[in-house]
Motif scaffolding. Sequence first.
Motif, mmCIF file in Angstrom:
data_model
loop_
_atom_site.group_PDB
_atom_site.id
_atom_site.type_symbol
_atom_site.label_atom_id
_atom_site.label_comp_id
_atom_site.label_asym_id
_atom_site.label_seq_id
_atom_site.Cartn_x
_atom_site.Cartn_y
_atom_site.Cartn_z
ATOM 1 N N THR A 145 0.821 -1.212 0.000
ATOM 2 C CA THR A 145 0.000 0.000 0.000
ATOM 3 C C THR A 145 0.854 1.260 0.000
ATOM 4 N N ILE A 148 1.631 1.799 -3.621
ATOM 5 C CA ILE A 148 0.456 2.336 -4.320
ATOM 6 C C ILE A 148 0.238 3.797 -3.957
ATOM 7 N N TRP A 149 0.349 4.114 -2.672
ATOM 8 C CA TRP A 149 0.146 5.499 -2.225
ATOM 9 C C TRP A 149 1.182 6.422 -2.853
ATOM 10 N N TRP A 196 2.799 5.917 -5.653
ATOM 11 C CA TRP A 196 2.467 5.953 -7.082
ATOM 12 C C TRP A 196 1.411 7.024 -7.341
ATOM 13 N N GLU A 197 0.367 7.016 -6.535
ATOM 14 C CA GLU A 197 -0.714 7.996 -6.712
ATOM 15 C C GLU A 197 -0.243 9.410 -6.376
ATOM 16 N N GLN A 198 0.536 9.564 -5.315
ATOM 17 C CA GLN A 198 1.020 10.887 -4.909
ATOM 18 C C GLN A 198 2.025 11.452 -5.909
ATOM 19 N N ARG A 228 1.178 8.984 -10.689
ATOM 20 C CA ARG A 228 1.248 7.690 -11.380
ATOM 21 C C ARG A 228 2.523 7.532 -12.212
#
Length: 126
Positions: free
Chosen positions: A87, A90-91, A93-95, A98
């Motif tokens: 996670t 993923i976090w 990546w989003e912050q 991407r």
Amino acid sequence: MDTIRGLGRPQACAAATLNGSVARPSHAGPPAISRSRYLAAVGALFALFNSARVLAYLPTIWAVMATGDSGQHSLWTWFTFFGGNATMAIWLWEQNGRRCNAAIAASVGNALMCLGIIAVIAWTRL
């Protein structure tokens, strides 16, 4: 926990900022290093230590494989470590819009190593 204006930041963190930048006392001199250099250094250190952590999983894998004894290792703990690393990747990546960076790669590597330990523990318990 209360947040300010729905920004998702705790009040304690948001209270120290003014319009998204860190509030500084009026008597403070110029910062020792620029914000961009500071952020680059923190990012590099995060990637360095988390990349080193990928290697730190190897002795556990080797020990369990050599002895066949995984009794002292909790699958619940390793699944939790896997979830935390996955996670985090993923976090990040989003912050980061991407886009991949070294911190994301290190988090993915740590998640994969946790999966490796989970697989070895599960294999010894069959």
